[in-house]
Motif scaffolding. Structure first.
Motif, mmCIF file in Angstrom:
data_model
loop_
_atom_site.group_PDB
_atom_site.id
_atom_site.type_symbol
_atom_site.label_atom_id
_atom_site.label_comp_id
_atom_site.label_asym_id
_atom_site.label_seq_id
_atom_site.Cartn_x
_atom_site.Cartn_y
_atom_site.Cartn_z
ATOM 1 N N LEU A 51 4.566 -1.008 3.143
ATOM 2 C CA LEU A 51 4.062 0.373 3.126
ATOM 3 C C LEU A 51 5.119 1.218 2.435
ATOM 4 O O LEU A 51 6.241 1.354 2.935
ATOM 5 C CB LEU A 51 3.837 0.881 4.554
ATOM 6 N N GLU A 52 4.790 1.748 1.264
ATOM 7 C CA GLU A 52 5.794 2.482 0.491
ATOM 8 C C GLU A 52 5.491 3.976 0.441
ATOM 9 O O GLU A 52 4.372 4.391 0.104
ATOM 10 C CB GLU A 52 5.878 1.908 -0.946
ATOM 11 N N LYS A 53 6.491 4.759 0.754
ATOM 12 C CA LYS A 53 6.479 6.216 0.592
ATOM 13 C C LYS A 53 5.226 6.865 1.183
ATOM 14 O O LYS A 53 4.441 7.486 0.450
ATOM 15 C CB LYS A 53 6.640 6.566 -0.897
ATOM 16 N N ILE A 54 5.038 6.702 2.466
ATOM 17 C CA ILE A 54 3.958 7.390 3.194
ATOM 18 C C ILE A 54 4.584 8.056 4.414
ATOM 19 O O ILE A 54 5.678 7.667 4.838
ATOM 20 C CB ILE A 54 2.808 6.424 3.609
ATOM 21 N N PRO A 55 3.910 9.044 5.017
ATOM 22 C CA PRO A 55 4.486 9.703 6.180
ATOM 23 C C PRO A 55 4.765 8.713 7.318
ATOM 24 O O PRO A 55 3.991 7.770 7.533
ATOM 25 C CB PRO A 55 3.397 10.707 6.590
ATOM 26 N N ALA A 56 5.863 8.954 8.036
ATOM 27 C CA ALA A 56 6.292 8.039 9.103
ATOM 28 C C ALA A 56 5.207 7.862 10.165
ATOM 29 O O ALA A 56 4.987 6.746 10.664
ATOM 30 C CB ALA A 56 7.582 8.567 9.734
ATOM 31 N N GLY A 57 4.517 8.955 10.498
ATOM 32 C CA GLY A 57 3.479 8.882 11.526
ATOM 33 C C GLY A 57 2.331 7.968 11.110
ATOM 34 O O GLY A 57 1.810 7.189 11.911
ATOM 35 N N LEU A 58 1.961 8.056 9.839
ATOM 36 C CA LEU A 58 0.882 7.210 9.313
ATOM 37 C C LEU A 58 1.304 5.735 9.332
ATOM 38 O O LEU A 58 0.532 4.853 9.732
ATOM 39 C CB LEU A 58 0.518 7.656 7.886
ATOM 40 N N GLY B 296 10.622 3.853 2.596
ATOM 41 C CA GLY B 296 10.270 5.269 2.579
ATOM 42 C C GLY B 296 9.073 5.542 3.465
ATOM 43 O O GLY B 296 8.254 6.413 3.168
ATOM 44 N N ALA B 297 8.947 4.812 4.563
ATOM 45 C CA ALA B 297 7.791 4.956 5.458
ATOM 46 C C ALA B 297 8.242 5.161 6.912
ATOM 47 O O ALA B 297 7.473 4.895 7.835
ATOM 48 C CB ALA B 297 6.883 3.734 5.333
ATOM 49 N N GLY B 298 9.460 5.616 7.092
ATOM 50 C CA GLY B 298 9.941 5.930 8.438
ATOM 51 C C GLY B 298 10.365 4.709 9.233
ATOM 52 O O GLY B 298 10.422 3.590 8.711
ATOM 53 N N ALA B 299 10.621 4.952 10.524
ATOM 54 C CA ALA B 299 11.259 3.926 11.369
ATOM 55 C C ALA B 299 10.284 3.142 12.235
ATOM 56 O O ALA B 299 10.689 2.244 12.966
ATOM 57 C CB ALA B 299 12.302 4.599 12.262
ATOM 58 N N LEU C 167 0.834 -1.216 0.000
ATOM 59 C CA LEU C 167 0.000 0.000 0.000
ATOM 60 C C LEU C 167 0.861 1.255 0.000
ATOM 61 O O LEU C 167 2.063 1.194 0.213
ATOM 62 C CB LEU C 167 -0.889 -0.003 1.260
ATOM 63 N N GLY C 168 0.191 2.389 -0.185
ATOM 64 C CA GLY C 168 0.903 3.666 -0.242
ATOM 65 C C GLY C 168 1.255 3.950 -1.683
ATOM 66 O O GLY C 168 0.388 3.897 -2.568
ATOM 67 N N MET C 169 2.512 4.238 -1.944
ATOM 68 C CA MET C 169 2.945 4.440 -3.328
ATOM 69 C C MET C 169 3.036 3.063 -3.993
ATOM 70 O O MET C 169 3.864 2.242 -3.590
ATOM 71 C CB MET C 169 4.302 5.160 -3.328
ATOM 72 N N GLY D 290 0.326 9.616 -11.306
ATOM 73 C CA GLY D 290 0.988 10.768 -11.921
ATOM 74 C C GLY D 290 2.413 10.960 -11.435
ATOM 75 O O GLY D 290 2.919 12.082 -11.419
ATOM 76 N N GLY D 291 3.055 9.883 -11.039
ATOM 77 C CA GLY D 291 4.456 9.961 -10.604
ATOM 78 C C GLY D 291 4.657 9.193 -9.313
ATOM 79 O O GLY D 291 3.692 8.699 -8.717
ATOM 80 N N TYR D 292 5.922 9.127 -8.894
ATOM 81 C CA TYR D 292 6.257 8.354 -7.686
ATOM 82 C C TYR D 292 6.177 9.260 -6.456
ATOM 83 O O TYR D 292 7.182 9.529 -5.792
ATOM 84 C CB TYR D 292 7.649 7.725 -7.835
ATOM 85 N N LYS D 293 4.962 9.768 -6.210
ATOM 86 C CA LYS D 293 4.805 10.770 -5.154
ATOM 87 C C LYS D 293 4.472 10.132 -3.815
ATOM 88 O O LYS D 293 3.868 9.056 -3.774
ATOM 89 C CB LYS D 293 3.641 11.701 -5.516
ATOM 90 N N ILE D 294 4.819 10.870 -2.750
ATOM 91 C CA ILE D 294 4.426 10.425 -1.412
ATOM 92 C C ILE D 294 2.903 10.336 -1.340
ATOM 93 O O ILE D 294 2.203 11.180 -1.900
ATOM 94 C CB ILE D 294 5.021 11.366 -0.334
ATOM 95 N N GLN D 295 2.402 9.288 -0.692
ATOM 96 C CA GLN D 295 0.951 9.050 -0.594
ATOM 97 C C GLN D 295 0.475 9.227 0.847
ATOM 98 O O GLN D 295 1.276 9.160 1.779
ATOM 99 C CB GLN D 295 0.625 7.620 -1.068
#
Ligand code: KIV
Length: 266
Positions: free
Chosen positions: A183-190, A206-209, A140-142, A151-156
Motif C-alpha cells: 500500500l503506497e502513499k495512502i492515508p494511515a487510517g485507510l 508512506g501508508a502509516g504505522a 495499490l494506492g500510489m 499526474g504525479g506522485y500524489k497521495i491516493q
C-alpha cells in the motif's frame, strides 16, 4: 542466521502480529547486506530505474533490466523471501503476457514471487499466475507505473470514493489469491482499515504505522539517493556524504602524492 523466510512465514507473521520488514535491492552487495541484517523480504523493485539507472520514472524499465538485477540479488540473498517486480507493460497486455514475464523472473532469476501494480482489473491475471504456481504481491494506492495517468506522485485515496475503490481493489486481489499487498502513499487510517479487512499481509510505504509491514527503497533510507526525499522516508544513514567525503580524501591523497604509501606498494 535464522531460517529461510518462506511465503508461509510471511503469511504467519500477520496472524501472529509480527511486523514484516522489507527493503529493495538491485545488486549483489546490497543483497548481501540486507540478508545479513535479517530483512524478511527483498524486492527487486522497478525503482531501480530511478535510483540506479537515472530514468525520470519507472515507466522505461524493461523486463530484461529486472531480470539482470534479480539475478545479481539472487546470488546474494539466501534467507529473505525474494520478490521481483513486473515492470510496466510486462503484464498489462494480457494474462498470457503476465505468465510469460513472471515465468522468466521465476525460472531465470530464482524469484520466489512477483509484484504487480493495479486492482480488480488485474484479478484474472493474479488468478492465472497463482494457478500456475507463481505467488503474487499486489500494489495499490500510489502506483508509480501510472504516474502519467495520476499526474504525479500524489497521495491516493483521500476522498471517500477513492478510498472505497482501494478497499475493493484490495479485497479483489486477496480473493484472486495474492499473498500480500503493498500500500503506497495512502492515508494511515485507510491503510489500517484495509489491513484489518484483509487476511493477507499489507506492506506499507508512506501508508502509516497500521500496516502489517513496511518497505522502503534502500537507496532512500540509507541517504544514497539525494535527488528528492519523500516525507515518508526515514534516513537511517547518510551514505552519500560518507562516500563523497571518502572520494575527496582519496583525490587529495593522490594529488598530494600521499597515496600509495610504502606499505601499500610492492
Ligand atoms: O519499485 C519499488 O521499489 C517498489 C517499492 C517502493 C514498493 O515498488
Amino acid at each position: 542466521m535464522s531460517d529461510k523466510v518462506t511465503i508461509n512465514q510471511i503469511r504467519r507473521m500477520k496472524k501472529e502480529g509480527r511486523k514484516i520488514a522489507a527493503l529493495t535491492a538491485y545488486d549483489l552487495l546490497f543483497g548481501l547486506f540486507l540478508d545479513e541484517a535479517e530483512i524478511d523480504l527483498v524486492l527487486v523493485g522497478d525503482s531501480v530505474g530511478m535510483v540506479f539507472s537515472g530514468y525520470e520514472s519507472t515507466v522505461p524499465v524493461t523486463l530484461d533490466e529486472i531480470i539482470y538485477h534479480s539475478k545479481a540479488v539472487r546470488r546474494a540473498v539466501k534467507r529473505a523471501f525474494l520478490v521481483a517486480d513486473l515492470p510496466f507493460m510486462s503484464y498489462q497486455i494480457s494474462p498470457e503476457e503476465a505468465l510469460r514475464s513472471s515465468g522468466r523472473l521465476m525460472k531465470e532469476c530464482g524469484a520466489e514471487a512477483v509484484k504487480l501494480e493495479g486492482g480488480s482489473e488485474y484479478a484474472e491475471t493474479v488468478r492465472r499466475l497463482v494457478a500456475a504456481g507463481i505467488p503474487v504481491m499486489g500494489h495499490l494506492g500510489m502506483m508509480p507505473q501510472s504516474v502519467n495517468q495520476l499526474g504525479g506522485y500524489k497521495i491516493q485515496g483521500k476522498d471517500a470514493a477513492a478510498a472505497e475503490k482501494i478497499v475493493e481493489d484490495a479485497k479483489s486481489l486477496e480473493q484472486a489469491g495474492a499473498f500480500a499487498i503493498v500500500l503506497e502513499k495512502i492515508p494511515a487510517g485507510l491503510a489500517g482499515r484495509i489491513t484489518r479487512t484483509l487476511t493477507i499481509p499489507t506492506i506499507g510505504i508512506g501508508a502509516g504505522a497500521e500496516t502489517d509491514g513496511q518497505i522502503l527503497v534502500t537507496h532512500d533510507m540509507l541517504g544514497l539517493f539525494e535527488k528528492f526525499q519523500p516525507k515518508f522516508v526515514r534516513r537511517y544513514a547518510n551514505l552519500a556524504d560518507s562516500i563523497k567525503s571518502a572520494v575527496k580524501s582519496y583525490v587529495a591523497d593522490v594529488k598530494a602524492g600521499q597515496f600509495p604509501s610504502e606499505e601499500e606498494s610492492f
